[in-house]
Design an enzyme around this catalytic site. Structure first.
Site, PDB file in Angstrom:
ATOM      1  N   GLY A   1     -41.300 -32.160 -23.373  1.00  0.00           N
ATOM      2  CA  GLY A   1     -41.654 -33.343 -22.578  1.00  0.00           C
ATOM      3  C   GLY A   1     -41.785 -34.423 -23.181  1.00  0.00           C
ATOM      4  O   GLY A   1     -41.127 -34.808 -24.065  1.00  0.00           O
ATOM      5  N   SER A   2     -42.879 -35.370 -22.847  1.00  0.00           N
ATOM      6  CA  SER A   2     -43.028 -36.686 -23.555  1.00  0.00           C
ATOM      7  C   SER A   2     -43.564 -36.676 -24.872  1.00  0.00           C
ATOM      8  O   SER A   2     -44.390 -35.887 -24.879  1.00  0.00           O
ATOM      9  CB  SER A   2     -43.659 -37.524 -22.380  1.00  0.00           C
ATOM     10  OG  SER A   2     -45.074 -37.031 -22.358  1.00  0.00           O
TER      11      SER A   2
ATOM     12  N   GLY B   1     -47.692 -36.293 -24.066  1.00  0.00           N
ATOM     13  CA  GLY B   1     -48.021 -35.122 -23.754  1.00  0.00           C
ATOM     14  C   GLY B   1     -47.850 -34.007 -24.790  1.00  0.00           C
ATOM     15  O   GLY B   1     -49.009 -33.326 -24.926  1.00  0.00           O
ATOM     16  N   GLY B   2     -46.792 -34.243 -25.543  1.00  0.00           N
ATOM     17  CA  GLY B   2     -46.730 -33.269 -26.628  1.00  0.00           C
ATOM     18  C   GLY B   2     -47.613 -33.568 -27.974  1.00  0.00           C
ATOM     19  O   GLY B   2     -48.139 -32.326 -28.397  1.00  0.00           O
TER      20      GLY B   2
ATOM     21  N   GLU C   1     -40.944 -30.420 -28.169  1.00  0.00           N
ATOM     22  CA  GLU C   1     -40.010 -30.997 -28.481  1.00  0.00           C
ATOM     23  C   GLU C   1     -39.870 -32.454 -27.379  1.00  0.00           C
ATOM     24  O   GLU C   1     -40.189 -32.238 -26.181  1.00  0.00           O
ATOM     25  CB  GLU C   1     -38.612 -30.398 -27.790  1.00  0.00           C
ATOM     26  CG  GLU C   1     -37.163 -31.059 -28.124  1.00  0.00           C
ATOM     27  CD  GLU C   1     -36.679 -31.859 -27.050  1.00  0.00           C
ATOM     28  OE1 GLU C   1     -36.975 -33.127 -26.984  1.00  0.00           O
ATOM     29  OE2 GLU C   1     -36.153 -31.185 -26.224  1.00  0.00           O
TER      30      GLU C   1
ATOM     31  N   CYS D   1     -33.138 -35.495 -22.986  1.00  0.00           N
ATOM     32  CA  CYS D   1     -33.576 -36.064 -24.172  1.00  0.00           C
ATOM     33  C   CYS D   1     -32.804 -36.384 -25.152  1.00  0.00           C
ATOM     34  O   CYS D   1     -32.987 -37.056 -26.323  1.00  0.00           O
ATOM     35  CB  CYS D   1     -34.899 -34.884 -24.484  1.00  0.00           C
ATOM     36  SG  CYS D   1     -33.853 -33.299 -24.844  1.00  0.00           S
TER      37      CYS D   1
ATOM     38  N   GLU E   1     -38.628 -44.475 -26.210  1.00  0.00           N
ATOM     39  CA  GLU E   1     -37.731 -43.986 -25.348  1.00  0.00           C
ATOM     40  C   GLU E   1     -37.731 -44.587 -23.932  1.00  0.00           C
ATOM     41  O   GLU E   1     -39.100 -44.722 -23.296  1.00  0.00           O
ATOM     42  CB  GLU E   1     -37.584 -42.270 -25.098  1.00  0.00           C
ATOM     43  CG  GLU E   1     -36.580 -42.037 -24.461  1.00  0.00           C
ATOM     44  CD  GLU E   1     -36.658 -40.189 -24.412  1.00  0.00           C
ATOM     45  OE1 GLU E   1     -37.769 -39.734 -24.750  1.00  0.00           O
ATOM     46  OE2 GLU E   1     -35.715 -39.544 -23.883  1.00  0.00           O
TER      47      GLU E   1
END
Lengths: 501, 501
Positions: free
Chosen positions: A214-215, A218-219, A238, A275, A366
């Site tokens: 995810g983002s 969040g990660g 990731e 991604c 990103e």
């Protein structure tokens, strides 16, 4: 009416109890389980694709392809599990002291009195957080789940709310497969809930590892939480990247039109929600680059808007796109002129000088969606400077002729150092599922550059070595026994062999 | 006069510059370098042992043995580096679509259009914090340094102040080896300093990994620091453990005297200053256990005090020993009655009931030195309860007859789950250097149970996979080339082979 609170504690305890059985499942048993999940998914393929299409707005054909990829992951990781080389088996037998004259120098030999046999064993319950952009391949029965189950770990999936119905269907298929294979039902558990449940799962003392796709926000939050536990646990997150593509002069000159067609496709497929989406194109200012820019801008402007995965993704895209376009020196080169819907993407090619790019770290962030920024460098030296400024990436790509590669020789080590996958004359999107794939990379692409999320080597994220010292042969697992009953490739006394000893 | 501040920033930058050359060193070149370090150490072996003996108070014979072990580590990890299987090479070639009837089900095949070739590459500068208890084997040119250099990473050693002179001599030997091998001198850098310099090294943006051997407090502090960086980096900290030994009834009855002699040696050798020291013995209350306790207590009381490594270690031992003996229900079973010197150890066997042990988590903390606690469990069930209460360990050990193993069958999975090395009828001390060794384990034994500090597999702590996609054969490193010029074992299209393709 308030929703029933999710009993996280009870769930992780059930998962751990399942672990105590599941870790003893044979390699072949795990392979059969993974294949059976693929079979169960096939049985409900039509409703799965229909449900996922309604929840994610992704096209049917894309979803059918993604489901097939997910089944291939399950099947091929299961086959790799049974093949067993991932167990990293090492066996060292006690050595007789060599007879006759001593070896010189004496430090070139070592006494070995112990019988040592080592193999990887599963870590324990793994919590998986799926991605919104891959409702099958990186979600409920996706790569992290397949790797963890192959390693011998039970899985607790925290369902992604953006495709909850799809997730429920997949979970039921996995549960049917577990029953069909005679495994404890709790080897796979499915939890719906919010942030709080997710955090509680990561913090539970019996949780032994976390997989996340995810983002960055969040990660990183889950990573921090897990590292601050009294007993820290591995988190493989990731978190995407901008996947810089270097368009070198000769290649760009010779292939402008084909390049524009190739890249508009890579930037905008599935509304750019990959991604490995190429979010950054870097070239040297020249009439040829301007020509390429015009071609790509023209192609981009012809791409219709598409409904994005969910309102949160669409809002984030619109905000991040606006923030990027607001940066000094950034201009729109090509985009839609028609009005777009509330949750729709706006395919966009922006452009900026190398100098302005280097001053604005925000431009390295990103913009998740069909967006790419073309960086026009003043010269060769500035291309290298841009490369040096890049953070960790899943991929970096060179579009280059042999002559370009020679004249930009210094660029290659800079890019290799910053990525997990180094691409030549292709696009970064399209992550093939094969043993040689690397889907990972230096932070912030992932939280641990030493592991991959795609390919059977991803199994190792969820396993650890255990050495048996001086045990009787029949008290050890078959993987380590003298006769090598499973016929595995093992390193015995420093030599690779499938023979017994 | 104030000491000159250590220019940490300049040092890490120099290390990174060396990395840009050293990462391109061939596998054979790295092996030659590691062997040369062993040769340089041999040339100064006498002064090394003399200096280390003066600084650490360890016996000459022990230090000579440790130096030889260190040389073997350097040599054998170098050989493993050249052998190359640690590179985890995977090659997947584009596949022709199969002719004729399609495979059924279709998800059992996958399209492969890309040329993918993957191998491990070095992470970058590694900061190594050595241990005070192994001035050679886990210090300046010890296991972490050998693994990092084999991986292709430059090393910055933060010298341990307790053996600074030894560390300087070893560092000079490594530097001579680098010069002799034509490597950049900065491939190895030696920093003396305190806490502040250590922290600055871990926090520097160009530092890419950390190796640590020492206390839980020290290891956890560095781990936390590294994980809180803007870009977190891997920290492998080996932080010791209490290495529980389960003395099962029949074995204890049959071998009481031999067991006491074996264990007094394991508990007290080198003043008990080993991270695999058996700090916890667990048995079932019985006349036989009491008999064994008496024998071991008698043996312990006969061990003379020994000067410990440094005053800090001696003070910590005395405090932790006193804290443990202060716990309700803990009694001294055997210790010295003579007066001991300020920095000397006091060999001690303490004892406690299973019930009291279970109530006092403090008793699971390591008392680093010649100390062991015998836990007398009331029955079989309490033995299992004690096992369940144990934290992560480097080792767990069972002393058991075949009959014991059958009657305590439930004990084995509990112990396997909690350790990196699972020993039967031997002592946990004596960590052989071989590929099958696992020196690591679940937290708090280490910060990452997926890696080992001893054996060539430790190289992987400092390397990450890099995938080349669609590169011309001659633009890739020899490890990945078509003809396999180095003759490495590689997985090509899913098959293990040393052949080209």
């Amino acid at each position: 009416m308030a929703a029933t609170p999710i009993p996280v504690n009870a769930i992780v305890k059930r998962s751990y109890a399942a672990f105590e059985q599941y870790r003893n499942t044979t390699l072949a048993g795990r392979a059969a389980f993974l294949e059976r999940i693929a079979v169960e998914l096939e049985a409900i393929a039509v409703v799965l694709v229909e449900t996922a299409a309604a929840e994610t707005h992704l096209a049917d054909a894309r979803l059918r392809g993604e489901l097939q990829r997910t089944q291939w992951q399950l099947y091929s990781y299961g086959q790799a599990c049974a093949e067993g080389s991932w167990l990293d088996i090492r066996i060292d037998r006690p050595l007789e002291q060599p007879q006759g004259a001593p070896v010189e120098p004496s430090w070139k030999v070592s006494e070995r009195k112990q019988d040592l046999r080592k193999m990887l064993v599963p870590l324990g319950p793994v919590v998986v957080f799926g991605a919104s952009n891959f409702p099958f391949a990186y979600s409920t029965a996706g790569g992290d789940t397949a790797c963890a189950l192959a390693a011998g770990c039970p899985v607790i999936v925290k369902a992604h709310p953006a495709h909850a119905a799809t997730s429920r269907l997949v979970a039921a298929a996995v549960e049917r497969a577990a029953v069909a294979c005679g495994l404890p039902a709790n080897v796979f558990l499915h939890v719906e809930g919010g942030l709080e449940e997710g955090q509680a799962l990561v913090l539970h003392p019996l949780t032994r590892a976390v997989g996340f796709t995810g983002s960055l926000e969040g990660g990183r939050a889950l990573f921090d939480l897990a590292q601050q536990r009294p007993e820290p646990i591995p988190v493989f997150a990731e978190m995407g990247s901008v996947n810089p593509v270097f368009l070198l002069p000769e290649y760009t000159k010779q292939n402008a039109s084909a390049l524009a067609k190739q890249y508009v496709q890579s930037i905008t497929a599935s509304a750019g929600q990959f991604c490995t989406n190429p979010g950054l194109l870097i070239g040297v200012e020249s009439p040829e680059l301007q020509h390429f820019q015009k071609l790509l801008a023209h192609e981009m402007a012809a791409i219709p808007p598409a409904e994005m995965l969910h309102p949160g993704i669409a809002t984030a895209f619109q905000h991040k796109r606006a923030d990027a376009l607001d940066v000094d020196g950034v201009e729109v080169a090509g985009t839609l002129s028609c009005p777009v819907g509330r949750n729709e993407s706006i395919p966009t090619l922006a452009t900026v000088s190398g100098e302005d790019f280097l001053c604005n770290p925000l431009l390295q962030e990103e913009v998740f969606g069909p967006y790419s920024l073309l960086v026009r460098c003043s010269d060769h030296a500035q291309v290298l400077e841009v490369a040096r400024s890049l953070k960790g990436q899943l991929t970096t790509t060179l579009m280059a002729t042999p002559g370009d590669l020679r004249s930009f020789a210094a660029l290659q080590p800079l890019l290799r150092e910053r990525c997990g996958r180094f691409v030549c004359n292709s696009v970064p999107t399209g992550v093939e599922v094969a043993p040689a794939m690397m889907h990972g990379g230096p932070y912030p692409a992932t939280t641990d550059s030493r592991f991959t999320a795609v390919g059977a080597d991803g199994i190792r994220r969820f396993a650890r070595p255990l050495c048996y010292q001086n045990w009787d042969d029949d008290l050890m697992p078959p993987e380590l026994q003298k006769d090598n009953p499973l016929g595995l490739l093992r390193m015995v006394n420093g030599e690779w062999t499938r023979a017994g000893f």
